[in-house]
Enzyme design. Sequence first.
Site, PDB file in Angstrom:
ATOM      1  N   HIS A 447       1.094  -1.260   0.351  1.00  9.29           N
ATOM      2  CA  HIS A 447      -0.147  -0.205   0.149  1.00  9.29           C
ATOM      3  C   HIS A 447       0.914   1.299  -0.043  1.00  9.29           C
ATOM      4  CE1 HIS A 447      -3.553  -2.250   2.270  1.00  9.29           C
ATOM      5  NE2 HIS A 447      -3.344  -2.670   0.803  1.00  9.29           N
ATOM      6  N   GLU A 517       8.427   5.174   5.327  1.00  7.93           N
ATOM      7  CA  GLU A 517       9.037   6.638   4.940  1.00  7.93           C
ATOM      8  C   GLU A 517       8.443   7.105   6.196  1.00  7.93           C
ATOM      9  OE1 GLU A 517       7.912   5.456   2.322  1.00  7.93           O
ATOM     10  OE2 GLU A 517      10.049   5.335   1.414  1.00  7.93           O
ATOM     11  N   GLU A 535      10.779   0.899   7.856  1.00  2.29           N
ATOM     12  CA  GLU A 535      11.709   1.310   6.710  1.00  2.29           C
ATOM     13  C   GLU A 535      12.194   2.848   8.198  1.00  2.29           C
ATOM     14  OE1 GLU A 535      13.391   2.601   2.693  1.00  2.29           O
ATOM     15  OE2 GLU A 535      11.232   3.672   3.811  1.00  2.29           O
ATOM     16  N   GLU A 541      17.489   0.596  -0.724  1.00  3.60           N
ATOM     17  CA  GLU A 541      17.039   1.122  -2.364  1.00  3.60           C
ATOM     18  C   GLU A 541      18.245   2.425  -2.694  1.00  3.60           C
ATOM     19  OE1 GLU A 541      13.448   2.393  -1.518  1.00  3.60           O
ATOM     20  OE2 GLU A 541      13.619   4.167  -0.281  1.00  3.60           O
TER      21      GLU A 541
HETATM   22  C1  NOJ Z   1      10.426   4.131  -0.665  1.00  5.88           C
HETATM   23  C2  NOJ Z   1      10.308   2.815  -0.330  1.00  5.88           C
HETATM   24  O1  NOJ Z   1      10.715   2.933   0.374  1.00  5.88           O
HETATM   25  C3  NOJ Z   1       9.892   1.600  -1.689  1.00  5.88           C
HETATM   26  O2  NOJ Z   1      10.824   0.404  -0.087  1.00  5.88           O
HETATM   27  C4  NOJ Z   1       8.743   1.126  -2.071  1.00  5.88           C
HETATM   28  O3  NOJ Z   1       9.267   0.680  -3.004  1.00  5.88           O
HETATM   29  C5  NOJ Z   1       9.158   2.574  -3.008  1.00  5.88           C
HETATM   30  N1  NOJ Z   1       8.700   3.901  -2.279  1.00  5.88           N
HETATM   31  C6  NOJ Z   1       7.411   2.673  -3.732  1.00  5.88           C
HETATM   32  O4  NOJ Z   1       6.082   2.758  -2.169  1.00  5.88           O
HETATM   33 CA    CA Z   2      12.117   5.186   1.700  1.00  4.96          CA
END
Ligand code: NOJ
Ligand code: CA
Length: 734
Positions: A447, A517, A535, A541
């Site tokens: 989500h 986030e 996170e 990422e």
């Molecule tokens: C940021 C998230 O940290 C990442 O894992 C996710 O793929 C993207 N947003 C898209 O939701």
């Molecule tokens: Ca992120």
Amino acid sequence: MKNIITKLFGPLLPHLGELEGGSRIRRGLSLLALLPFLASAQTVTSPNGNVTVKFSLSDSGQPTYEMSYKGKTVCKPSHLGLELAKDKHASKFMQETDLMDGFKETDHKTTSFDETWRPVWGETATIRNNYNEMEVDLNQPSSNRNIIIRFRVYDYGMGLRYEFPQQNDLNYFVIKEEHTQFAMNGNHTAYWIPGDYDTQEYEYQITPLTGIKDIIRRDREKYKSNSSTTVFSDTGVQTSLQMKTKDGLYINIHEAACIDYPTMHLNLNEKTLTFESWLTPDAVGRKGFIQTPFNTPWRTVLVSDDACDMLSCKLTLNLNEPCKIKDTSWIHPTKYCGVWWNMIVGTKTWSYTNDYPSVRLGVTDYSKCKPNGTHGATTSEVKRYIDFAAKNGLQEVLVEGWNVGWEDWFGHQKLDVFDFVTPYPDFDIKYLNDYAHSKGVKLMMHHETSASAINYERHLEDAFNLMNKYGYDAVKTGYVGDIIPRGEYHYSQLMNNHYQRVVEEAAKHHIMVNAHEATRPTGICRTWPNLVGNESARGTEYEAFGGSVPYHTVMLPFTRLQGGPMDYTPGIFETKLSEWSDNKSFVHSTLCGQLSLYLVMYSPLQMAADLPEHYEKYDDAFQFIRDVACDWDDSKYIEAEPAKYITVARKAKGTDNWFVGGKTGEEAHTAVVKFDFLDKGRKYDCAIYQDAADADYEKNPKAYKISHRTVKKGDILKIKEARGGGFAISLIAK
Ligand code: NOJ
Ligand code: CA
């Protein structure tokens, strides 16, 4: 003397309470703990005597504390208090004068507490919660308002909080600023990230306290590259803040149980080397609407002369309430893979079509557009991941980009971004869930809210019902972009309440939550163990967005992980992205360094984040990810130094098997592992995954060697870790 104690404290003498999980606990008042109280009404000492906290009122009646460890000063006299809003930021019914000074002490109690509880999942099977507590009751005669300041003093630190009992003259108030000070006793080395109301996705800086300002000033422009960022001060930092003193003390400031309150930052007064709390405001600058009775989160200070204690100490969890979920049988530690890294690297897309520059939910007709051919979450691709998970013992498969709206998901402060229930035409939700279940695997829901909390709350019940219908039991949420309600920040009281509501609603639906986030965790996973991950920091990422310093993962356990596990998404084997994509970035770690993260970065939720085809190429190294547990009966930190190295051994839950991991930062390191934690007289099949002699995170990241031997208790292994490297060991009891 004995008579006085019995007379004063008789009613409080030991009684039995109920431990989470059903065992008995010992709760009570130890006579020993009373001695400091009798000696000095203002002092409380930790059970082993190492940590002492002293409370006093200044001449103007301002609450003040100081803290020491083995006789060394940790916090010099530091003031406590709250400034309340008396202007247009509080309604005319909530105008209150400050709770800063003019206090008189009305009562003073010292008690002790010792219990052992069982977390639903964790680094150890049981956790001891042993502290001495000091409650100071204060009255402000000019307003006839009462507050309590409560201190809990542990062997490795302390927590303090403000409590506002229900009373005639204090019912509602609005916080302008909390003024909790942490006065440092020197220009310590700090491992810090800038204070920001919207993001924690920063690299750690290592400077003296007085070096913070120059770096924030230098990097202010650079910070703006994140999707939502609000740096508030040249001397502001986030918690958990790790420090080291010149005489070798490790000090860490954070908070515990941040519920119905804004997230705390710290702002440094460079002249006095004093940090002061700096709360996250709401859209118009208010910092908390309070109704009594109310307790603030705990403000915590960890301290030890051994860095390993910073990592093993469970103070943050202990300061949270016991588990509120009665039946926790549906909560399970999970290893997962996912349709994810391809999108992050840029080889696939979340979106289904390139035809629509903007999308209106319910209006845009996806049957009329041309598929872009790069959509990641297709039925056939997801099926491939399900097969991979089933073959390799991974329990779940995360699928991002399964639902309509991704063509226009970000950057326009759009309220109605996603409905969380409508799949793209090429994602067969029923078939894929049935197929996964037939193979013993579950899909993990995604989500992305695009930070539109309002939209998410409107759709939450339907979204969770859809998950229940198809058998999803875990959701990864996300809050990319500026928050809606517009003007709010990611870490405000309102948003913290939103994240909490999602966790509690999810629990009703037997859904585990992994929030990206969202605000940094403060140990709430003790109370709500369906919050299996967050996170709330710079994750893997960023290795595809330009990279992170190699010591980043040797900092996170000292800082971000103090509040709870992180969904760091480790396990990237093809570290040089240009070898298989157009992305010029590379992962700042060796392949063995990636393996070590399954131990060093404790989490009940561990992703094998690389692509199945990459794991197939290095199947012998992937064996470690197949084998490694993600729930533990015991954990022993063997050696640690912030940003330099961490080595930890963990015993897999319900087995006699151990796993050991070591990670190093920018410099090579030789770890010395003494197997004194193994069972006496027992032999173990030991598989060692280590950097090859010429491995290096920049020049030769995939050079590794795997060796096997038999080991027993007391054996010693010396293992060389490359720059940005690491190692991983499995020990299977024979
Ligand atoms: C940021 C998230 O940290 C990442 O894992 C996710 O793929 C993207 N947003 C898209 O939701
Ligand atoms: Ca992120």
